[in-house]
Design a protein around this motif. Structure first.
Motif, PDB file in Angstrom:
ATOM      1  N   VAL A 138      14.500  -8.887  -6.939  1.00 19.96           N
ATOM      2  CA  VAL A 138      15.011  -9.990  -7.756  1.00 19.96           C
ATOM      3  C   VAL A 138      13.843 -10.863  -8.214  1.00 19.96           C
ATOM      4  CG1 VAL A 138      17.318 -10.120  -6.743  1.00 19.96           C
ATOM      5  CG2 VAL A 138      15.481 -11.435  -5.729  1.00 19.96           C
ATOM      6  N   SER A 139      13.993 -11.437  -9.381  1.00 19.27           N
ATOM      7  CA  SER A 139      12.956 -12.316  -9.934  1.00 19.27           C
ATOM      8  C   SER A 139      13.321 -13.774  -9.663  1.00 19.27           C
ATOM      9  CB  SER A 139      12.827 -12.092 -11.438  1.00 19.27           C
ATOM     10  OG  SER A 139      14.035 -12.496 -12.086  1.00 19.27           O
ATOM     11  N   SER A 154      13.595 -15.999 -11.835  1.00 22.43           N
ATOM     12  CA  SER A 154      14.521 -16.439 -12.889  1.00 22.43           C
ATOM     13  C   SER A 154      15.967 -16.210 -12.464  1.00 22.43           C
ATOM     14  CB  SER A 154      14.245 -15.688 -14.195  1.00 22.43           C
ATOM     15  OG  SER A 154      12.946 -15.949 -14.648  1.00 22.43           O
ATOM     16  N   GLU A 155      16.210 -15.070 -11.808  1.00 25.07           N
ATOM     17  CA  GLU A 155      17.566 -14.784 -11.321  1.00 25.07           C
ATOM     18  C   GLU A 155      17.975 -15.780 -10.240  1.00 25.07           C
ATOM     19  OE1 GLU A 155      19.096 -10.495 -10.995  1.00 25.07           O
ATOM     20  OE2 GLU A 155      16.944 -10.276 -10.670  1.00 25.07           O
ATOM     21  N   TYR A 179      25.526 -14.597  -5.685  1.00 22.42           N
ATOM     22  CA  TYR A 179      24.952 -14.021  -6.913  1.00 22.42           C
ATOM     23  C   TYR A 179      24.552 -12.561  -6.692  1.00 22.42           C
ATOM     24  CZ  TYR A 179      21.719 -13.142 -10.736  1.00 22.42           C
ATOM     25  OH  TYR A 179      21.090 -12.593 -11.821  1.00 22.42           O
ATOM     26  N   GLU A 209       8.400 -10.730  -8.151  1.00 22.73           N
ATOM     27  CA  GLU A 209       9.717 -10.221  -7.732  1.00 22.73           C
ATOM     28  C   GLU A 209       9.725  -9.970  -6.227  1.00 22.73           C
ATOM     29  OE1 GLU A 209      10.568  -6.779 -10.101  1.00 22.73           O
ATOM     30  OE2 GLU A 209      11.659  -7.981 -11.574  1.00 22.73           O
ATOM     31  N   THR A 265      14.130 -21.442 -14.848  1.00 20.12           N
ATOM     32  CA  THR A 265      14.159 -20.009 -15.160  1.00 20.12           C
ATOM     33  C   THR A 265      12.867 -19.549 -15.823  1.00 20.12           C
ATOM     34  OG1 THR A 265      15.305 -20.559 -17.219  1.00 20.12           O
ATOM     35  CG2 THR A 265      16.673 -19.841 -15.370  1.00 20.12           C
ATOM     36  N   GLN A 281      26.210  -9.684  -8.928  1.00 20.23           N
ATOM     37  CA  GLN A 281      25.373  -9.040  -9.942  1.00 20.23           C
ATOM     38  C   GLN A 281      24.826  -7.682  -9.514  1.00 20.23           C
ATOM     39  OE1 GLN A 281      24.866 -10.206 -13.116  1.00 20.23           O
ATOM     40  NE2 GLN A 281      26.375 -11.761 -12.557  1.00 20.23           N
ATOM     41  N   HIS A 282      24.581  -7.498  -8.221  1.00 20.16           N
ATOM     42  CA  HIS A 282      23.925  -6.271  -7.765  1.00 20.16           C
ATOM     43  C   HIS A 282      24.769  -5.466  -6.776  1.00 20.16           C
ATOM     44  CE1 HIS A 282      20.120  -7.380  -9.687  1.00 20.16           C
ATOM     45  NE2 HIS A 282      20.315  -8.611  -9.250  1.00 20.16           N
TER      46      HIS A 282
END
Length: 342
Positions: free
Chosen positions: A248-249, A251-252, A196, A230, A222, A200-201
């Motif tokens: 990152v949180s 939720s991610e 991920y 974070e 989530t 994503q990053h």
């Protein structure tokens, strides 16, 4: 009792994909990562456990780190044997012995293990000094470890989420009535987080960093009222090639783990579907018991409770539940003879 029987000692081993625990004289005396570091040129063991984990993904060409277990079973026979020998030696640290000790070992194994994989476990233990080897399935060991009376005609559902596998079993009358063993666990969660973050990053991170993210900011939901803050992640930027930090949180992380957690939910529902109706009634009354390191994932118990509509309990100290149960079985071989595999 013969003369050499005085030098036979009992030890219980929770041989896990991520961590190996050894119980000796009713105490957890070894709790180390399941990893060794060896010298490539001489094949000599440099370090085992925590020290080897510090080297993992940081080695040069002369040193190699090996994780002997994959998906709950032995993937590298020789490395597993060396690791077991070295960890057993930790028990004897600082103690003088004039005669070589032999051991009666009780080792826990996944419920979905094959005969070939059982033989690998037995052979590794025998080469490491075991005179007698008994094996016990992980869900049964977990049930014993969380004080469930497995001998009664009452159904109990155990979900043991380890490093390499998730073991789901309905237990009654000292046996597994129905079970599901899926090769998803803490290592899969780490891989999901790595994938991920890369997608994503555009940030490349290693296993150890993914493990820390899972522990510090991991979640199964989530949206949570008391979610963690974070978490900063350091890695290599795939676009520029230079080190970078992002945050990152939870939720991610929950989004990253969604697919794997959904598969665990499906396996639990399948096991419930295959349960006899009388045992289903018991499970409705007693709920689901979570064990293993994966049980510590924030919000997982609540998510499983919402999905199954059954009360979900997290066992006390879920990381050591299987090891504790293996230790109890070792001390009461006659009582638990029916659940031990020879």
């Amino acid at each position: 009792m013969g003369f050499w029987d005085f030098f036979v000692e009992k030890i219980a081993i929770d041989l896990g994909t991520a961590n190996t625990l050894i119980i000796y004289k009713d105490e957890i005396v070894v709790n180390e990562p399941s990893i060794i570091a060896i010298d490539r040129s001489t094949s000599r063991i440099i370090s085992v456990g925590k020290d080897a984990m510090q080297m993992h993904e940081k080695t040069h060409q002369n040193i190699k780190t090996i994780r002997p277990l994959k998906d709950g079973v032995i993937a590298d026979f020789h490395a597993a044997e060396w690791m077991i020998r070295s960890l057993i030696r930790m028990i004897k640290k600082g103690r003088m012995t004039f005669f070589p000790n032999t051991y009666v070992m009780v080792i826990c194994i996944p419920s979905g293990i094959t005969e070939v994989e059982k033989r690998a476990v037995r052979d590794s233990a025998e080469h490491a000094g075991a005179r007698e080897v008994y094996m016990i399935h992980e869900p049964i060991a977990a049930a014993i470890g969380i004080d469930i009376n497995i001998h009664r005609p009452v159904g109990s559902m155990i979900v043991d989420i380890g490093g390499g596998t998730t073991e789901i079993a309905v237990i009654a009358l000292s046996g597994i009535v129905c079970n599901q063993s899926i090769r998803i666990g803490g290592d899969t969660f780490n891989k999901d987080i790595m994938d991920y973050i890369r997608r994503q990053h555009n940030l490349l991170i290693g296993e150890r960093t993914a493990e820390r993210v899972k522990m510090e900011a991991g979640a199964a939901l989530t949206e949570m009222e008391d979610g963690p803050e974070e978490y900063p992640i350091r890695g290599r930027d795939l676009m520029s090639g230079v080190p970078k930090v992002i945050k990152v949180s939870y939720s991610e992380v929950a989004f990253a783990l969604e697919k794997s957690i959904s598969k665990i939910e499906e396996a639990i529902l399948k096991a419930l579907e295959n349960s006899p109706p009388e045992l289903s009634a018991d499970i409705y009354d007693n709920g689901i018991h979570l064990a293993g390191g994966g049980a510590l994932l924030r919000g997982l118990a609540r998510r499983l409770q919402n999905k199954t509509k059954l009360t979900t309990h997290i066992s006390e100290d879920p990381l050591t539940a299987v090891a504790r149960g293996t230790g109890i079985a070792m001390n009461n071989l006659k009582e638990y003879r029916s659940v031990l595999i020879t």
